[in-house]
Design a protein around this motif. Structure first.
Motif, PDB file in Angstrom:
ATOM      1  N   SER A 108      48.805  52.231  48.964  1.00 56.44           N
ATOM      2  CA  SER A 108      49.470  50.963  49.291  1.00 56.44           C
ATOM      3  C   SER A 108      48.749  49.828  48.567  1.00 56.44           C
ATOM      4  O   SER A 108      47.600  49.994  48.105  1.00 56.44           O
ATOM      5  CB  SER A 108      49.412  50.704  50.806  1.00 56.44           C
ATOM      6  OG  SER A 108      48.079  50.445  51.186  1.00 56.44           O
ATOM      7  N   GLY A 109      49.435  48.688  48.523  1.00 56.58           N
ATOM      8  CA  GLY A 109      48.830  47.530  47.888  1.00 56.58           C
ATOM      9  C   GLY A 109      47.537  47.113  48.587  1.00 56.58           C
ATOM     10  O   GLY A 109      46.545  46.803  47.938  1.00 56.58           O
ATOM     11  N   SER A 110      47.562  47.144  49.907  1.00 53.56           N
ATOM     12  CA  SER A 110      46.355  46.753  50.656  1.00 53.56           C
ATOM     13  C   SER A 110      45.157  47.597  50.238  1.00 53.56           C
ATOM     14  O   SER A 110      44.049  47.094  50.066  1.00 53.56           O
ATOM     15  CB  SER A 110      46.576  46.943  52.162  1.00 53.56           C
ATOM     16  OG  SER A 110      47.680  46.198  52.586  1.00 53.56           O
ATOM     17  N   GLU A 111      45.414  48.893  50.075  1.00 56.25           N
ATOM     18  CA  GLU A 111      44.307  49.783  49.687  1.00 56.25           C
ATOM     19  C   GLU A 111      43.827  49.510  48.266  1.00 56.25           C
ATOM     20  O   GLU A 111      42.645  49.711  47.958  1.00 56.25           O
ATOM     21  CB  GLU A 111      44.732  51.245  49.800  1.00 56.25           C
ATOM     22  CG  GLU A 111      44.915  51.713  51.232  1.00 56.25           C
ATOM     23  CD  GLU A 111      45.580  53.081  51.236  1.00 56.25           C
ATOM     24  OE1 GLU A 111      44.931  54.061  50.864  1.00 56.25           O
ATOM     25  OE2 GLU A 111      46.765  53.155  51.595  1.00 56.25           O
TER      26      GLU A 111
ATOM     27  N   ALA B 154      42.936  39.880  39.844  1.00 60.88           N
ATOM     28  CA  ALA B 154      44.332  39.421  39.900  1.00 60.88           C
ATOM     29  C   ALA B 154      45.092  40.363  40.825  1.00 60.88           C
ATOM     30  O   ALA B 154      45.188  41.558  40.547  1.00 60.88           O
ATOM     31  CB  ALA B 154      44.943  39.433  38.506  1.00 60.88           C
ATOM     32  N   ASP B 155      45.580  39.814  41.916  1.00 60.73           N
ATOM     33  CA  ASP B 155      46.420  40.623  42.814  1.00 60.73           C
ATOM     34  C   ASP B 155      47.857  40.493  42.313  1.00 60.73           C
ATOM     35  O   ASP B 155      48.554  39.525  42.603  1.00 60.73           O
ATOM     36  CB  ASP B 155      46.282  40.115  44.257  1.00 60.73           C
ATOM     37  CG  ASP B 155      47.174  40.895  45.217  1.00 60.73           C
ATOM     38  OD1 ASP B 155      48.039  41.659  44.740  1.00 60.73           O
ATOM     39  OD2 ASP B 155      47.020  40.729  46.441  1.00 60.73           O
ATOM     40  N   GLU B 156      48.264  41.502  41.534  1.00 62.98           N
ATOM     41  CA  GLU B 156      49.625  41.485  40.934  1.00 62.98           C
ATOM     42  C   GLU B 156      50.513  42.528  41.618  1.00 62.98           C
ATOM     43  O   GLU B 156      51.405  43.093  40.996  1.00 62.98           O
ATOM     44  CB  GLU B 156      49.530  41.742  39.430  1.00 62.98           C
ATOM     45  CG  GLU B 156      48.819  40.641  38.684  1.00 62.98           C
ATOM     46  CD  GLU B 156      49.697  39.967  37.634  1.00 62.98           C
ATOM     47  OE1 GLU B 156      50.923  40.100  37.689  1.00 62.98           O
ATOM     48  OE2 GLU B 156      49.104  39.305  36.758  1.00 62.98           O
TER      49      GLU B 156
HETATM   50  C1  LIG Z   1      50.325  39.906  46.637  1.00 66.89           C
HETATM   51  C2  LIG Z   1      50.285  41.048  47.603  1.00 66.89           C
HETATM   52  N1  LIG Z   1      49.130  41.713  47.784  1.00 66.89           N
HETATM   53  C3  LIG Z   1      49.034  42.746  48.630  1.00 66.89           C
HETATM   54  C4  LIG Z   1      50.119  43.174  49.349  1.00 66.89           C
HETATM   55  C5  LIG Z   1      49.984  44.330  50.295  1.00 66.89           C
HETATM   56  O1  LIG Z   1      50.664  45.439  49.795  1.00 66.89           O
HETATM   57  P1  LIG Z   1      51.131  46.609  50.801  1.00 66.89           P
HETATM   58  O2  LIG Z   1      52.130  46.013  51.706  1.00 66.89           O
HETATM   59  O3  LIG Z   1      51.690  47.664  49.875  1.00 66.89           O
HETATM   60  O4  LIG Z   1      49.900  47.070  51.507  1.00 66.89           O
HETATM   61  C6  LIG Z   1      51.339  42.508  49.215  1.00 66.89           C
HETATM   62  C7  LIG Z   1      52.517  42.883  50.008  1.00 66.89           C
HETATM   63  O5  LIG Z   1      53.496  42.192  50.126  1.00 66.89           O
HETATM   64  C8  LIG Z   1      51.422  41.414  48.315  1.00 66.89           C
HETATM   65  O6  LIG Z   1      52.567  40.722  48.149  1.00 66.89           O
END
Ligand SMILES: Cc1ncc(COP(=O)(O)O)c(C=O)c1O
Length: 412
Positions: A132-135, A247-249
């Motif tokens: 996941s993005g969080s990870e 960079a959080d993309e």
């Molecule tokens: C910029 C950004 N970073 C991180 C995340 C988290 O990603 P995830 O929901 O896949 O954990 C999101 C989710 O919307 C996001 O928009």
């Protein structure tokens, strides 16, 4: 195809399903009210059909994921083929070939392209895969700790980086943080997005700042594009202080803003980039990609990875990601999105647009009205007052025209 409503929205089946879900799912998760939600049954391109047979136009790409269109035929074929061969391997022990191919592809698309014209002769990068993005954000934060030895992180007001504890520490929204505040690690300082605030945070930090994490365009925070000098300033200040620029993309990556990655609008090369969402067009796979010299701060594995998970580098996800990236290249979605970006109303870049409304109640009303007219859209920003539009990047020009007309009707 344009929307076609067979029943009122939500229809009877969606209402029954919502009642059942409420009994079995944690009631904090899915918002249920008499006019919300619809239950998705199938989707294709920019169209979604619900359990009641209604057809909708999707202006969300389902949280920015379905960039090459729902059920994209090439991604679907790749997924089917892979599912028939191997659905799961041993991520960090006995992996599958596709993980190698995807790692190569991601390196080439990011640091490979960015550093090709630089003096660095062999621009290499390395990947940490996740689900996941969080990870992916967790992986970037851990990398920064190992690479700099400094635990502090600077993040910006209004930003959203995910909800697992490390990522939540970086996320600024009080709504998500407040209930868990006593358990948060507290390594992040949140500052206003200005040079003086960033410099002050570096100077005042007692533990040392190892990284600055930034969404190049604020996504969930309401689609805010920074002034042109902002990202180059961050690059400069990080260099001065020996900190990494992350960079959080996760939202902005893979052509969403009209460039492969949003940092390219400002010619800034980060040290680490987090990607997810659109990467696979629908499988939970994400990644943290970093320059090799930064990533090599991780000790070489002697049999027990310090950071991994059961499904890491899942072959189905890798197959879908390779096919989705192939589609972005084949359809030149970076150019197409840039060319058509003005066809969607609102502020923003590419097909990441936000229409600012007076308050959350108005925004909620517009979203509900649109749903009843056959259009799926979402509200965004910490105040909930920004109508957020992130359709599949393959949306047709006719659908864009229709969407624009319907949005102006719904706002009247
Ligand atoms: C910029 C950004 N970073 C991180 C995340 C988290 O990603 P995830 O929901 O896949 O954990 C999101 C989710 O919307 C996001 O928009």
């Amino acid at each position: 195809m344009l929307p076609l409503l067979r029943t009122r929205v939500p229809g009877p089946l969606s209402r029954v399903l919502a009642r059942q879900l409420r009994q079995h799912e944690c009631w904090n998760t899915t918002f249920v009210s008499p006019d919300w939600p619809i239950f998705w049954e199938r989707a294709r391109g920019s169209n979604v059909w619900d359990a009641d047979g209604n057809r909708f136009l999707d202006l969300t790409a389902a949280f920015g994921v379905a960039s090459v269109g729902h059920s994209n035929p090439r991604v679907t074929t790749a997924a089917r083929r892979q599912l028939g061969k191997l659905a799961h391997a041993m991520g960090d022990v006995h992996p599958n070939e596709l993980k190698v191919r995807l790692a190569n592809e991601l390196s080439a698309l990011t640091f490979g392209r960015w550093l090709a014209k630089s003096e660095i002769r062999n621009p290499k990068s390395k990947i940490l895969f996740s689900n996941s993005g969080s990870e992916a954000v967790e992986a970037a934060l851990k990398t920064a700790m190992l690479a700099t030895g400094k635990p502090g992180v600077i993040a910006f007001t209004g930003t959203y980086h995910g909800l697992t504890y490390g990522a939540l520490d970086a996320t600024a929204w009080n709504y998500f943080r407040a209930p868990f505040h006593p358990q948060l690690p507290g390594f992040t300082v949140h500052v206003a997005p200005t040079e003086s605030a960033v410099r002050a945070a570096f100077e005042q930090s007692k533990r040392g700042i190892g990284a600055v994490i930034v969404e190049p365009v604020l996504g969930r925070g309401g689609v805010v594009v920074p002034p042109p000098e902002f990202l180059p300033m961050l690059r400069r200040v990080c260099n001065e202080h020996g900190a990494l620029l992350i960079a959080d993309e996760i939202f902005t990556g893979f052509c969403r803003t009209g460039r492969w990655f949003a940092v390219e609008h400002w010619g800034v090369v980060p040290d680490l980039i987090c990607v997810g969402k659109a990467m696979s067009n629908g499988f939970p796979i994400a990644a943290c990609i970093g320059r090799s010299d930064v990533m090599d701060a991780w000790p070489e594995s002697t049999g027990e990875a310090l950071h991994t998970s059961t499904h890491l580098g899942n072959p189905l996800g890798c197959a879908m990601a390779l096919a989705a990236i192939g589609e972005m290249k084949r359809l030149k979605l970076d150019d197409r999105t840039r060319r058509l970006q003005d066809r969607l109303p609102g502020r923003g870049l590419g097909f990441m647009k936000g229409v600012k409304l007076p308050d959350a109640a108005v925004c909620h009303r517009v979203v509900q009205r649109l749903l009843r007219r056959g259009i799926i859209a979402l509200g965004g920003s910490e105040r909930g007052n920004v109508l957020t539009l992130t359709p599949p990047l393959t949306i047709s020009e006719k659908e864009l025209r229709f969407a624009t007309e319907e949005i102006s009707c719904a706002m009247r």
